[in-house]
Design an enzyme around this catalytic site. Sequence first.
Site, PDB file in Angstrom:
ATOM      1  N   HIS A  94      45.447   9.719 -42.994  1.00 50.57           N
ATOM      2  CA  HIS A  94      46.211   8.977 -44.004  1.00 50.57           C
ATOM      3  C   HIS A  94      45.801   7.512 -43.907  1.00 50.57           C
ATOM      4  CE1 HIS A  94      49.309   7.077 -46.279  1.00 50.57           C
ATOM      5  NE2 HIS A  94      50.083   6.769 -45.263  1.00 50.57           N
ATOM      6  N   HIS A  96      45.587   3.450 -46.070  1.00 50.02           N
ATOM      7  CA  HIS A  96      46.153   2.564 -47.088  1.00 50.02           C
ATOM      8  C   HIS A  96      44.995   1.871 -47.807  1.00 50.02           C
ATOM      9  CE1 HIS A  96      50.318   2.118 -44.895  1.00 50.02           C
ATOM     10  NE2 HIS A  96      49.963   3.373 -45.086  1.00 50.02           N
ATOM     11  N   TYR A 121      30.689  14.840 -55.612  1.00 49.72           N
ATOM     12  CA  TYR A 121      31.181  15.044 -54.263  1.00 49.72           C
ATOM     13  C   TYR A 121      32.699  15.039 -54.105  1.00 49.72           C
ATOM     14  CZ  TYR A 121      26.549  15.433 -52.423  1.00 49.72           C
ATOM     15  OH  TYR A 121      25.288  15.896 -52.158  1.00 49.72           O
TER      16      TYR A 121
END
Length: 216
Positions: A94, A96, A121
Amino acid sequence: MSDLNDLRERICMFARALHERGLTHGSTGNISARTPDGGLLVTPTGSSFLTLDPARLSRFDAQMTLVEGDPPTKEMPLHQAFYDTRATSGAIVHLHSAHSVALSMMPDADEDDFLPHLTPYPVMKLGRVKLLPYFMPGDTAIGDAIRGLAGKRSAVMLANHGPVVAAKDLEAAVYAVEELEASAQLAMMTRGLNPRALSDDQVAQLVERFDVEWEK
């Protein structure tokens, strides 16, 4: 134990590389990976990808009890939701990352197919990315929203927050989330310029050729 130590080192290596390339910043982002005994290694809360200590990673046993290391990221609900609904998940990343977050804030962002089909891709590595609404960081509702997808998506974009990608192993998860951010960057760079995207037929050929999960 050597396999576990190797996994610790690789988590820190990939985390540092992601930070140095500007794909996360400060103490943002988190990574988890399955351990050989069925538990998890998780990056600690408040830690920077730039300075992770392999010995201080949060280690959970197979019963999801914290047995070693610092307290884990507050985003554990989203990690656990992916592991619970996608049995093939060996790692989750994860970030940002700026371009994907920017794209998530655009008023015409597609909730069911977040990334425009500009290159092959992202289709091959991510399938269709689901755009989820904004939730407060650490909110258990993020996990509920991911569970609501019933394991049908390997990647989601948390609006105004960041991407989450699950894959079979750590390397695959890192490469996939990098592809997501690069695709979002292309989308922002070409926004309003009417770029020539892949046709529906070209996307369908990729889905068939590379056996891509392509849930509607």
